[in-house]
Design a protein around this motif. Structure first.
Motif, PDB file in Angstrom:
ATOM      1  N   LYS A   1       2.158   5.941   3.438  1.00 30.30           N
ATOM      2  CA  LYS A   1       1.976   7.362   3.679  1.00 30.30           C
ATOM      3  C   LYS A   1       0.497   7.609   4.022  1.00 30.30           C
ATOM      4  N   VAL A   2       0.241   8.697   4.701  1.00 28.88           N
ATOM      5  CA  VAL A   2      -1.129   9.073   5.066  1.00 28.88           C
ATOM      6  C   VAL A   2      -1.396  10.459   4.497  1.00 28.88           C
ATOM      7  N   PHE A   3      -2.438  10.575   3.697  1.00 27.74           N
ATOM      8  CA  PHE A   3      -2.815  11.829   3.043  1.00 27.74           C
ATOM      9  C   PHE A   3      -4.145  12.267   3.652  1.00 27.74           C
ATOM     10  N   ILE A   4      -4.152  13.424   4.315  1.00 25.50           N
ATOM     11  CA  ILE A   4      -5.360  13.915   4.968  1.00 25.50           C
ATOM     12  C   ILE A   4      -5.738  15.265   4.370  1.00 25.50           C
ATOM     13  N   SER A   5      -6.969  15.361   3.922  1.00 21.20           N
ATOM     14  CA  SER A   5      -7.475  16.622   3.367  1.00 21.20           C
ATOM     15  C   SER A   5      -8.589  17.153   4.250  1.00 21.20           C
ATOM     16  N   GLU A   6      -8.846  18.454   4.138  1.00 18.65           N
ATOM     17  CA  GLU A   6      -9.953  19.049   4.884  1.00 18.65           C
ATOM     18  C   GLU A   6     -10.635  20.111   4.027  1.00 18.65           C
ATOM     19  N   LEU A   7     -11.940  20.178   4.164  1.00 20.90           N
ATOM     20  CA  LEU A   7     -12.746  21.137   3.417  1.00 20.90           C
ATOM     21  C   LEU A   7     -12.739  22.485   4.119  1.00 20.90           C
ATOM     22  N   LEU A   8     -12.525  23.541   3.341  1.00 20.25           N
ATOM     23  CA  LEU A   8     -12.548  24.904   3.881  1.00 20.25           C
ATOM     24  C   LEU A   8     -14.004  25.351   3.971  1.00 20.25           C
ATOM     25  N   VAL A   9     -14.624  25.016   5.077  1.00 18.28           N
ATOM     26  CA  VAL A   9     -16.068  25.180   5.234  1.00 18.28           C
ATOM     27  C   VAL A   9     -16.496  26.628   5.031  1.00 18.28           C
TER      28      VAL A   9
ATOM     29  N   ASN B   1       0.834  -1.200   0.000  1.00 17.00           N
ATOM     30  CA  ASN B   1       0.000   0.000   0.000  1.00 17.00           C
ATOM     31  C   ASN B   1       0.870   1.251   0.000  1.00 17.00           C
ATOM     32  N   ASP B   2       0.693   2.099  -1.004  1.00 15.51           N
ATOM     33  CA  ASP B   2       1.473   3.336  -1.108  1.00 15.51           C
ATOM     34  C   ASP B   2       0.988   4.386  -0.101  1.00 15.51           C
ATOM     35  N   HIS B   3      -0.323   4.600  -0.053  1.00 15.52           N
ATOM     36  CA  HIS B   3      -0.850   5.580   0.899  1.00 15.52           C
ATOM     37  C   HIS B   3      -2.332   5.355   1.154  1.00 15.52           C
ATOM     38  N   ILE B   4      -2.788   5.942   2.246  1.00 18.76           N
ATOM     39  CA  ILE B   4      -4.187   5.950   2.654  1.00 18.76           C
ATOM     40  C   ILE B   4      -4.651   7.402   2.652  1.00 18.76           C
ATOM     41  N   ALA B   5      -5.898   7.635   2.264  1.00 18.25           N
ATOM     42  CA  ALA B   5      -6.432   8.996   2.265  1.00 18.25           C
ATOM     43  C   ALA B   5      -7.612   9.113   3.214  1.00 18.25           C
TER      44      ALA B   5
ATOM     45  N   ALA C   1     -22.347  11.729   4.233  1.00 14.20           N
ATOM     46  CA  ALA C   1     -22.932  10.399   4.087  1.00 14.20           C
ATOM     47  C   ALA C   1     -22.106   9.308   4.759  1.00 14.20           C
ATOM     48  N   PHE C   2     -20.771   9.452   4.736  1.00 15.53           N
ATOM     49  CA  PHE C   2     -19.902   8.367   5.202  1.00 15.53           C
ATOM     50  C   PHE C   2     -19.126   8.694   6.474  1.00 15.53           C
ATOM     51  N   GLY C   3     -18.954   9.966   6.778  1.00 14.32           N
ATOM     52  CA  GLY C   3     -18.245  10.320   7.992  1.00 14.32           C
ATOM     53  C   GLY C   3     -16.771   9.991   7.928  1.00 14.32           C
ATOM     54  N   TYR C   4     -16.247   9.466   9.021  1.00 13.81           N
ATOM     55  CA  TYR C   4     -14.800   9.289   9.178  1.00 13.81           C
ATOM     56  C   TYR C   4     -14.390   7.855   8.893  1.00 13.81           C
ATOM     57  N   ARG C   5     -13.791   7.681   7.726  1.00  7.54           N
ATOM     58  CA  ARG C   5     -13.265   6.378   7.313  1.00  7.54           C
ATOM     59  C   ARG C   5     -12.372   6.601   6.108  1.00  7.54           C
ATOM     60  N   PRO C   6     -11.527   5.638   5.789  1.00  6.55           N
ATOM     61  CA  PRO C   6     -10.622   5.826   4.644  1.00  6.55           C
ATOM     62  C   PRO C   6     -11.408   6.060   3.355  1.00  6.55           C
ATOM     63  N   ASN C   7     -11.007   7.063   2.626  1.00 11.43           N
ATOM     64  CA  ASN C   7     -11.614   7.357   1.334  1.00 11.43           C
ATOM     65  C   ASN C   7     -11.025   6.473   0.243  1.00 11.43           C
ATOM     66  N   HIS C   8      -9.730   6.191   0.337  1.00 15.51           N
ATOM     67  CA  HIS C   8      -9.120   5.216  -0.581  1.00 15.51           C
ATOM     68  C   HIS C   8      -7.797   4.702  -0.049  1.00 15.51           C
ATOM     69  N   PHE C   9      -7.450   3.516  -0.506  1.00 13.55           N
ATOM     70  CA  PHE C   9      -6.126   2.935  -0.349  1.00 13.55           C
ATOM     71  C   PHE C   9      -5.486   2.926  -1.729  1.00 13.55           C
ATOM     72  N   THR C  10      -4.180   2.664  -1.782  1.00 12.00           N
ATOM     73  CA  THR C  10      -3.444   2.828  -3.033  1.00 12.00           C
ATOM     74  C   THR C  10      -2.413   1.728  -3.237  1.00 12.00           C
ATOM     75  N   VAL C  11      -2.492   1.057  -4.363  1.00 13.57           N
ATOM     76  CA  VAL C  11      -1.500   0.043  -4.711  1.00 13.57           C
ATOM     77  C   VAL C  11      -0.213   0.733  -5.161  1.00 13.57           C
TER      78      VAL C  11
END
Length: 270
Positions: free
Chosen positions: A95-103, A41-45, A160-170
């Motif tokens: 790696k861990v990639f975390i994004s946030e929405l500018l509300v 796994n390259d990274h989690i988002a 709709a989904f809340g807090y959980r991984p949006n994607h994993f990466t090969v």
């Protein structure tokens, strides 16, 4: 956090992710069969809002405690997002990639909706490692989800989904079976998987030291407070990294490419 705890957290996040993206298990098993059972796994988002209660830094806490360090900052003006990526000195950890929405850049109505959702999060839950895959902490009617969708695909997905991984990466660099994304993408298309073609099937190039592609998110049934509706959930990404002039593999992300990868969860047309 001990190394054993971070491994346990990452494994739990993976299992939660598979419940939302059954295609990922099929694809993982496909590549495992072609690569002696090894798929790296390259990274989690992960996604969140820039509300102080649940901001990016709060989501990063368990990873920082496990020894991860912030490495890159990114901005996505059109989608009203900022992001950071984190790396661990152990190259076996993703790696861990975390994004946030500018509300604050959304309408007042959307801001009020998002803040009301965040208000329902129990602050005590934020101190738990499992918050990263704890799901939705609020009830939301479908009409409210649809209202957010009209302004931000990202906000609607979070609602709709809340807090959980949006994607994993090969990590394509670690595959013996494929050394280019063209062949990998063709295999997935031949197997009947839908790929994100926004900006082309392959985002990036050797010139920016990173190429990426991804599936389109599986549609799954989501229980809103008033009805159940099938909407896009999570996707699977594939990353091929190229060496920098010093010979080391590039470990960052390319904002222009990531911008298109975000569209793998889009409900509306691109």
């Amino acid at each position: 956090m001990t190394e054993r705890r971070i491994d346990s957290l990452l494994n739990a996040m993976w299992e939660d992710y598979l419940t939302l993206n059954p295609d990922a298990r099929r694809i993982h098993d496909l590549f495992a069969g072609l690569n002696n059972g090894v798929v790296i796994n390259d990274h989690i988002a992960l996604r969140t809002f820039n509300n102080d209660k649940v901001c990016l830094d709060k989501i990063a806490r368990p990873f920082l405690e496990a020894g991860y360090q912030p490495k890159g900052d990114y901005r996505f003006d059109t989608k009203k997002l900022v992001a950071k990526h984190f790396e661990h000195e152990d190259p076996e950890l993703p790696k861990v990639f975390i994004s946030e929405l500018l509300v604050e850049e959304l309408s007042e109505e959307a801001q009020a909706i998002i803040n009301s959702l965040v208000d329902q999060v129990d602050a005590r839950d934020l101190g738990k490692d499992i918050f990263c895959y704890s799901g939705r902490h609020w009830d939301i009617p479908f009409a409210t989800y649809s209202q957010l969708l009209g302004e931000s695909e990202y906000a609607a997905w979070m609602s709709a989904f809340g807090y959980r991984p949006n994607h994993f990466t090969v990590s394509v660099n670690h595959l013996q079976s494929h050394d280019c994304l063209e062949a990998l993408n063709q295999l997935l298309l031949d197997e009947g998987f839908s790929l994100n073609d926004s900006g082309g099937l392959i985002k990036g190039s050797p010139d920016v030291f990173l190429e990426q592609s991804s599936t389109m998110a599986n549609r799954i049934a989501v229980d809103f407070s008033d009805r159940t509706v099938e909407i896009p959930s999570c996707f699977y990404e594939f990353a091929l990294r190229y060496p920098l002039p010093d010979g080391t593999l590039y470990q960052g992300f390319v904002a222009a490419s990531a911008d298109k990868i975000f569209e793998s969860t889009n409900v509306t047309g691109r």
